[in-house]
Enzyme design. Structure first.
Site, PDB file in Angstrom:
ATOM      1  N   HIS A  49       6.656  27.902  47.613  1.00 16.91           N
ATOM      2  CA  HIS A  49       7.556  27.537  48.703  1.00 16.91           C
ATOM      3  C   HIS A  49       6.810  27.547  50.037  1.00 16.91           C
ATOM      4  O   HIS A  49       5.703  28.072  50.155  1.00 16.91           O
ATOM      5  CB  HIS A  49       8.738  28.498  48.742  1.00 16.91           C
ATOM      6  CG  HIS A  49       9.690  28.297  47.599  1.00 16.91           C
ATOM      7  ND1 HIS A  49      10.902  28.945  47.519  1.00 16.91           N
ATOM      8  CD2 HIS A  49       9.614  27.507  46.487  1.00 16.91           C
ATOM      9  CE1 HIS A  49      11.528  28.567  46.414  1.00 16.91           C
ATOM     10  NE2 HIS A  49      10.764  27.712  45.771  1.00 16.91           N
ATOM     11  N   GLU A  51       7.309  29.166  52.835  1.00 16.65           N
ATOM     12  CA  GLU A  51       7.022  30.471  53.426  1.00 16.65           C
ATOM     13  C   GLU A  51       5.770  31.091  52.816  1.00 16.65           C
ATOM     14  O   GLU A  51       4.994  31.766  53.504  1.00 16.65           O
ATOM     15  CB  GLU A  51       8.216  31.419  53.218  1.00 16.65           C
ATOM     16  CG  GLU A  51       9.510  30.922  53.845  1.00 16.65           C
ATOM     17  CD  GLU A  51      10.387  30.155  52.873  1.00 16.65           C
ATOM     18  OE1 GLU A  51      11.609  30.345  52.915  1.00 16.65           O
ATOM     19  OE2 GLU A  51       9.845  29.358  52.060  1.00 16.65           O
ATOM     20  N   CYS A  83      11.305  34.428  48.364  1.00 18.85           N
ATOM     21  CA  CYS A  83      10.524  34.404  49.603  1.00 18.85           C
ATOM     22  C   CYS A  83      10.906  35.542  50.536  1.00 18.85           C
ATOM     23  O   CYS A  83      10.078  36.010  51.324  1.00 18.85           O
ATOM     24  CB  CYS A  83      10.716  33.063  50.308  1.00 18.85           C
ATOM     25  SG  CYS A  83       9.990  31.669  49.415  1.00 18.85           S
ATOM     26  N   ASP A 199      18.322 -10.600  37.759  1.00 19.76           N
ATOM     27  CA  ASP A 199      17.016 -10.436  38.408  1.00 19.76           C
ATOM     28  C   ASP A 199      15.946  -9.803  37.525  1.00 19.76           C
ATOM     29  O   ASP A 199      14.765  -9.841  37.874  1.00 19.76           O
ATOM     30  CB  ASP A 199      17.169  -9.582  39.675  1.00 19.76           C
ATOM     31  CG  ASP A 199      18.127 -10.194  40.682  1.00 19.76           C
ATOM     32  OD1 ASP A 199      18.277 -11.427  40.662  1.00 19.76           O
ATOM     33  OD2 ASP A 199      18.727  -9.436  41.475  1.00 19.76           O
ATOM     34  N   THR A 221      29.732  -1.954  31.510  1.00 23.52           N
ATOM     35  CA  THR A 221      31.017  -1.708  30.851  1.00 23.52           C
ATOM     36  C   THR A 221      30.999  -2.067  29.370  1.00 23.52           C
ATOM     37  O   THR A 221      31.464  -1.296  28.521  1.00 23.52           O
ATOM     38  CB  THR A 221      32.131  -2.500  31.556  1.00 23.52           C
ATOM     39  OG1 THR A 221      32.159  -2.142  32.935  1.00 23.52           O
ATOM     40  CG2 THR A 221      33.487  -2.191  30.931  1.00 23.52           C
ATOM     41  N   GLY A 292      25.008  -4.845  42.069  1.00 21.36           N
ATOM     42  CA  GLY A 292      25.363  -5.900  42.993  1.00 21.36           C
ATOM     43  C   GLY A 292      26.691  -5.715  43.694  1.00 21.36           C
ATOM     44  O   GLY A 292      27.192  -4.586  43.848  1.00 21.36           O
ATOM     45  N   SER A 294      29.854  -6.297  43.011  1.00 15.07           N
ATOM     46  CA  SER A 294      30.993  -5.641  42.370  1.00 15.07           C
ATOM     47  C   SER A 294      30.789  -4.134  42.277  1.00 15.07           C
ATOM     48  O   SER A 294      31.745  -3.357  42.408  1.00 15.07           O
ATOM     49  CB  SER A 294      31.241  -6.226  40.978  1.00 15.07           C
ATOM     50  OG  SER A 294      30.133  -6.006  40.125  1.00 15.07           O
ATOM     51  N   HIS A 296      28.965  -2.341  44.450  1.00 16.37           N
ATOM     52  CA  HIS A 296      29.219  -1.868  45.810  1.00 16.37           C
ATOM     53  C   HIS A 296      30.719  -1.794  46.078  1.00 16.37           C
ATOM     54  O   HIS A 296      31.217  -0.829  46.679  1.00 16.37           O
ATOM     55  CB  HIS A 296      28.555  -2.801  46.831  1.00 16.37           C
ATOM     56  CG  HIS A 296      27.087  -2.583  46.980  1.00 16.37           C
ATOM     57  ND1 HIS A 296      26.200  -3.613  47.149  1.00 16.37           N
ATOM     58  CD2 HIS A 296      26.339  -1.456  46.981  1.00 16.37           C
ATOM     59  CE1 HIS A 296      24.972  -3.132  47.254  1.00 16.37           C
ATOM     60  NE2 HIS A 296      25.030  -1.827  47.147  1.00 16.37           N
ATOM     61  N   GLY A 297      31.448  -2.819  45.633  1.00 18.72           N
ATOM     62  CA  GLY A 297      32.888  -2.831  45.832  1.00 18.72           C
ATOM     63  C   GLY A 297      33.576  -1.666  45.158  1.00 18.72           C
ATOM     64  O   GLY A 297      34.519  -1.083  45.713  1.00 18.72           O
TER      65      GLY A 297
END
Length: 371
Positions: A49, A51, A83, A199, A221, A292, A294, A296-297
């Site tokens: 870590h 510290e 730590c 793509d 789906t 894509g 849909s 995002h929607g």
């Protein structure tokens, strides 16, 4: 000078970006007689870590010195010793902490250990900057859900491709390189099956300093993603698929044999909150959603996003059938639409990048981060 030292610790912490999750980004600085005598950062999960690095560098000079650290020191045994114990043994007299750690394994215990040992502890120095540094970790610990960033690139009229599906390239190389930074900093990259079919992307981080690749997540789906797709065959990074009930069982078995992890939901549709819950159960604290439209929607409709990155190119595509940034069910009333607050507007080459977070549009409260 105190802010200078803490800012130095924050900048050190950034060196571990994309390498420490599920651990947070942490930087530490040891100061004695107004001189930095030790510094360190947590650079990779499972390794020392911040510290530890800072105190080891300071050596005997740590006795009677001040320690500046971006997050409350741990107080439990994990992959490394606590730590807080090392700080106590080193002779540090004062500890400045930017943010308390909400992890239930810590959650004030580190501060208590230090104070009971007679060490003076001050919290809140550059809190806002430190919160931004670890927003994904802190969000996950406070809500139990991954931090979700939506990303898209479009023309100035909001089109992500032409009517024929041509999208290479809408934005500049500079904008695409900027997006690679976020592939590096998130644990998962998520797209829909439509993006894979259209793509055939690799969905990898192509930065030369990327220590590890994010796992690729596909929402599919009906389990229609081609078995020859790059994300299933290139071996560049693991791939997870979420599918709905009733999808092809034999294809699932074939994908599993290829090393693909397939999650079959009990419903005939993929519900975003359920996907995020499963990701959280697997310790995933950050997801970069690249579409894509849909997908995002679905995230927007469900209110399941914490940040948004939209890149706009100075071109116009037009076309009624050309895909837009967001599709899906949408909203029937303006009173239901999510309101956003721009946090940054940046020009990257010829393109514009808009960064925003959800707001309720009334009193400025963030409505999604505490969902």
């Amino acid at each position: 000078m105190e802010e200078y030292y803490m800012n130095t610790a924050i900048e050190l912490a950034r060196r571990g970006e994309g390498q420490t999750q599920p651990n947070p980004l942490v930087g530490a600085v040891v100061v004695k007689k107004r001189q930095i005598v030790g510094m360190g950062a947590h650079l990779q999960y499972g390794e020392a870590h911040a510290e530890v690095h800072a105190i080891n560098m300071a050596g005997s000079l740590a006795k009677g010195a001040d320690l500046y650290v971006t997050l409350e020191p741990c107080s439990h045994y994990g992959k490394t010793p606590p730590c807080a114990e090392l700080i106590m043994k080193s002779g540090i007299k004062r500890v400045f902490i930017a943010v308390e750690d909400p992890n239930p394994l810590v959650a004030g215990k580190g501060i208590t250990m230090l104070e009971e040992a007679g060490i003076e502890v001050k919290t809140g120095l550059l809190r806002q900057q430190a919160e931004e540094l670890n927003k994904m970790f802190l969000h996950f610990m406070r809500t139990g859900l991954p931090y979700v960033t939506l990303k898209a690139a479009a023309s100035l009229d909001g089109k992500t491709a032409t009517e024929t599906g041509d999208s290479k390239w809408i934005t500049s190389e500079a904008a695409r390189l900027d997006a690679q930074q976020y592939r590096k900093s998130h644990q998962r990259i998520l797209v829909g099956a439509g993006t894979v079919k259209a793509d055939n992307p690799s969905l990898t981080c192509r930065l030369p300093d990327a220590v590890k690749q994010p796992v690729r997540v596909i929402l599919d789906t009906k389990l229609t993603v081609p078995e020859t797709a790059n994300v299933l065959t290139d071996g560049a990074a693991p791939t997870w698929i979420f599918t709905a009930a009733g999808s092809d069982v034999r294809k699932k078995d074939r994908l599993t044999a290829l090393g693909i992890k397939v999650f079959t939901l009990e419903t005939d549709r993929i519900h975003i909150p359920e996907v995020l819950s499963i990701l959280a159960e697997n310790g995933i604290m950050s997801v970069y959603v690249e579409g894509g439209a849909s997908v995002h929607g679905s995230f927007v409709k469900a209110g399941c996003f914490d940040e948004l990155h939209f890149y706009f190119a100075p071109i116009l595509i037009g076309g009624t059938l050309a895909p837009s940034l967001i599709s899906g069910e949408g909203f029937q009333s303006m009173k239901d639409v999510p309101h956003l607050q721009f946090t940054q507007i940046t020009q990257i080459g010829p393109d514009i990048k808009l960064t925003a977070i959800p707001k309720d549009g009334k009193d400025g409260d963030d409505v999604y981060r505490n969902r």
